[in-house]
Design an enzyme around this catalytic site. Structure first.
Site, PDB file in Angstrom:
ATOM      1  N   HIS A  84       0.854  -1.190   0.116  1.00  0.00           N
ATOM      2  CA  HIS A  84       0.048  -0.023  -0.168  1.00  0.00           C
ATOM      3  C   HIS A  84       0.739   1.340   0.100  1.00  0.00           C
ATOM      4  O   HIS A  84       1.865   1.277   0.808  1.00  0.00           O
ATOM      5  CB  HIS A  84      -0.935  -0.117   1.069  1.00  0.00           C
ATOM      6  CG  HIS A  84      -0.375  -0.038   2.390  1.00  0.00           C
ATOM      7  ND1 HIS A  84      -0.348   1.060   3.188  1.00  0.00           N
ATOM      8  CD2 HIS A  84      -0.167  -1.070   3.401  1.00  0.00           C
ATOM      9  CE1 HIS A  84       0.239   0.862   4.401  1.00  0.00           C
ATOM     10  NE2 HIS A  84       0.126  -0.439   4.578  1.00  0.00           N
TER      11      HIS A  84
ATOM     12  N   ASP B 106       6.007   0.660   6.708  1.00  0.00           N
ATOM     13  CA  ASP B 106       4.545   0.479   6.407  1.00  0.00           C
ATOM     14  C   ASP B 106       3.928   1.723   5.362  1.00  0.00           C
ATOM     15  O   ASP B 106       3.654   2.404   6.060  1.00  0.00           O
ATOM     16  CB  ASP B 106       3.930   0.526   7.928  1.00  0.00           C
ATOM     17  CG  ASP B 106       2.485   0.290   7.938  1.00  0.00           C
ATOM     18  OD1 ASP B 106       2.017  -0.448   6.983  1.00  0.00           O
ATOM     19  OD2 ASP B 106       1.636   0.501   8.687  1.00  0.00           O
TER      20      ASP B 106
ATOM     21  N   GLU C 132      -5.167   1.710   2.468  1.00  0.00           N
ATOM     22  CA  GLU C 132      -5.126   0.329   3.320  1.00  0.00           C
ATOM     23  C   GLU C 132      -5.306   0.804   4.693  1.00  0.00           C
ATOM     24  O   GLU C 132      -5.945  -0.011   5.329  1.00  0.00           O
ATOM     25  CB  GLU C 132      -3.684  -0.469   3.137  1.00  0.00           C
ATOM     26  CG  GLU C 132      -3.649  -1.993   3.797  1.00  0.00           C
ATOM     27  CD  GLU C 132      -3.365  -1.810   5.126  1.00  0.00           C
ATOM     28  OE1 GLU C 132      -3.566  -2.900   5.949  1.00  0.00           O
ATOM     29  OE2 GLU C 132      -2.681  -0.406   5.705  1.00  0.00           O
ATOM     30  N   GLU C 133      -4.552   1.809   5.083  1.00  0.00           N
ATOM     31  CA  GLU C 133      -4.333   2.238   6.635  1.00  0.00           C
ATOM     32  C   GLU C 133      -5.880   2.513   7.210  1.00  0.00           C
ATOM     33  O   GLU C 133      -6.159   2.184   8.357  1.00  0.00           O
ATOM     34  CB  GLU C 133      -3.578   3.528   6.906  1.00  0.00           C
ATOM     35  CG  GLU C 133      -1.883   2.903   6.461  1.00  0.00           C
ATOM     36  CD  GLU C 133      -1.499   2.045   7.446  1.00  0.00           C
ATOM     37  OE1 GLU C 133      -2.264   1.658   8.367  1.00  0.00           O
ATOM     38  OE2 GLU C 133      -0.331   1.757   7.498  1.00  0.00           O
TER      39      GLU C 133
ATOM     40  N   ASP D 125       3.221  -6.617   3.243  1.00  0.00           N
ATOM     41  CA  ASP D 125       2.694  -5.506   4.085  1.00  0.00           C
ATOM     42  C   ASP D 125       3.269  -5.803   5.716  1.00  0.00           C
ATOM     43  O   ASP D 125       2.398  -5.394   6.637  1.00  0.00           O
ATOM     44  CB  ASP D 125       1.343  -5.253   4.030  1.00  0.00           C
ATOM     45  CG  ASP D 125       0.905  -3.854   5.012  1.00  0.00           C
ATOM     46  OD1 ASP D 125       1.913  -3.190   5.207  1.00  0.00           O
ATOM     47  OD2 ASP D 125      -0.398  -3.873   5.421  1.00  0.00           O
TER      48      ASP D 125
ATOM     49  N   HIS E 139       3.422   2.217  12.581  1.00  0.00           N
ATOM     50  CA  HIS E 139       2.403   3.424  12.878  1.00  0.00           C
ATOM     51  C   HIS E 139       2.951   4.498  14.007  1.00  0.00           C
ATOM     52  O   HIS E 139       2.329   4.926  14.632  1.00  0.00           O
ATOM     53  CB  HIS E 139       1.011   2.764  13.832  1.00  0.00           C
ATOM     54  CG  HIS E 139       0.221   2.066  12.605  1.00  0.00           C
ATOM     55  ND1 HIS E 139      -0.869   1.407  12.951  1.00  0.00           N
ATOM     56  CD2 HIS E 139       0.444   1.601  11.570  1.00  0.00           C
ATOM     57  CE1 HIS E 139      -1.416   0.759  12.056  1.00  0.00           C
ATOM     58  NE2 HIS E 139      -0.505   0.948  10.962  1.00  0.00           N
TER      59      HIS E 139
END
Length: 464
Positions: A281, A293, A327-328, A355, A429
């Site tokens: 992503h 990420d 995606e997130e 991912d 994150h």
């Protein structure tokens, strides 16, 4: 080991294989040589992280990433490069969050970050007594009488017994995904959670929270693990006396915005209407650069096609690299890709998602395979991937972006790229997800592993 002995060992090993396997062994060696000597994923990732940066869906940077990703694949001369338009959520964090532990007259500032898709606090913030819980089920046991008007603090740590850290993330994740929604039903005024990581540091981890059918959504934020420990210790030492918490955050959700998946393709020479997809992503959270990420995943996916092109390998089936958007905090890009696959009556053989970070490759997980399928995959391909230590071929999950293909596109095998998991959730994150935390060699080994599996699928199919 020096190069000549290494080549000799590989040739001796290949001699014991069938003619077809010998050809596969030589080709996989060439794939790794191209990736490790001439690999471009690391340099491309540097540009994505340093020249574009965070790429939250709906943002200006997300659009810059789309435009750059398309130009990059065009520059490699892929047979087709195009965009798939998709409407995405547009959430913005706003001014930096504030949080304080209030113990009597003492106000202790702590590191925290609003959860993605959270609502804001009032402009003046929220000050309320905090109650510590470790499980969503405790809400039911306490009821509204003990929760109403309070800030709920979910402090469930990772279960350290899991070897695969993704399993720990999965079992702890409901407090982030559903905590604010669940607590709001009992009259809580806000939720703060322990960041989803084993690491003990001062980096708060964001990530999406979801609201269901509640009439009044409440704010949600994540504390760093250091802050969570401090708050828990303060509550314990208070011995039943109220401990308060101050939370102020300024996030908002704007109207949906147009964005795009970016698709590059090498068209198959024999079966152009049968596809093998590899992707990650393009969007990322807004706290950092989205390096692991999922900058690593998208750059590895582009690298797979670049490697084939550089080798002069012409796949029998069409191979696509897809840079999925959103995606997130919504998964809209994956859903759109599957929707268009159905609409265009495409036949998909396999889809592979990267991912889980750009760490040392270990192998691949195959979603919902039969025991016989796994047995045959290992019998046919394990020995070919073993020299590169990417031969863990197991049952398991695939990825959220390729997940919508499940059920909607018959016959597709969903596969997850599985790198070493031990460091991923230290970074995931957080403000620490930056380019400097990516290792060039690990990144290129992962791209080579994915290219090797796609080569084997392209040559032999998955009809075991």
């Amino acid at each position: 080991m020096k190069l000549k002995p290494l080549l000799s060992a590989l040739l001796i090993g290949a001699a014991s294989l069938s003619a077809s396997a010998q050809t596969d062994s030589v080709t996989i060696r060439k794939i790794y040589d191209e990736a490790l000597v001439n690999g471009q994923a690391y340099d491309n990732l540097h540009y994505l992280c340093k020249n574009i940066g965070q790429r939250l869906s709906g943002s200006t940077n997300a659009q810059k990433a789309v435009e750059w990703g398309k130009k990059l694949m065009e520059s490699y001369g892929f047979d087709k490069v195009y965009l798939q338009e998709v409407m995405v959520p547009h959430w913005v964090r706003g001014e930096k969050e504030q949080g304080f532990i209030i113990d009597g007259k003492t106000r202790t500032p702590v590191a925290l970050a609003a959860l993605g898709m959270s609502v804001a606090t009032p402009k003046e913030g929220i000050t309320a007594e905090v109650i510590e819980l470790h499980d969503l089920k405790e809400l039911d046991a306490l009821g509204a009488d003990k929760i109403k008007g309070k800030i709920v603090f979910f402090n469930r740590p990772f279960d350290e017994r899991f070897i695969e850290t993704g399993a720990a993330y999965g079992t702890a994740g409901d407090q982030r995904r559903s905590g604010p929604d669940a607590a709001s039903k009992y009259g809580a005024v806000a939720v703060i959670i322990r960041s989803l990581t084993s690491a003990l540091d001062n980096y708060p981890h964001t990530g999406t929270t979801s609201y269901g059918t509640v009439n009044t959504p409440i704010p949600g934020a994540a504390l760093s693990t250091v802050a969570a420990n401090k708050l828990s210790e303060t509550i314990k030492n208070a011995k039943g006396k109220p401990v308060k918490f101050f939370l102020k955050q300024n996030c908002q959700t704007l109207p949906d915005a147009p964005s795009f998946n970016v698709v590059g393709e090498l068209t198959g020479t024999e079966n152009p209407n049968q596809f093998v997809t590899v992707g990650g992503h393009l969007d990322s959270w807004d706290l950092a650069e989205g390096a692991h990420d999922d900058g690593t995943g998208v750059m590895q996916s582009v690298e797979v096609l670049r490697i084939f092109k550089a080798m002069g390998y012409k796949p029998k089936h069409s191979v696509r690299a897809v840079l999925f958007m959103n995606e997130e905090n919504g998964g809209r890009g994956g859903k759109k890709y599957a929707e268009l696959a159905v609409q265009n009556k495409e036949e998909h053989i396999a889809a592979i998602e990267s991912d889980e970070g750009g760490f040392t490759p270990r192998g691949f997980s195959f979603e919902r395979p039969s025991a016989e399928f796994l047995k045959q995959v290992n019998a046919n391909w394990k020995s070919l991937l073993a020299p590169y230590e990417a031969d863990m071929l197991v049952a398991g999950g695939s990825g959220s972006d390729i997940g919508p293909l499940r059920g909607s596109v018959p016959g597709v095998t969903l596969i997850g790229f599985r790198p070493d998991s031990q460091r991923y959730f230290d970074i995931h994150h957080t403000p620490n997800d930056v380019f400097e935390n990516v290792n060039k060699r690990e990144l290129h080994l992962g791209a080579a592993a994915m290219a090797s599996l796609i080569y084997l699928i392209d040559q032999h199919g998955l009809k075991f």
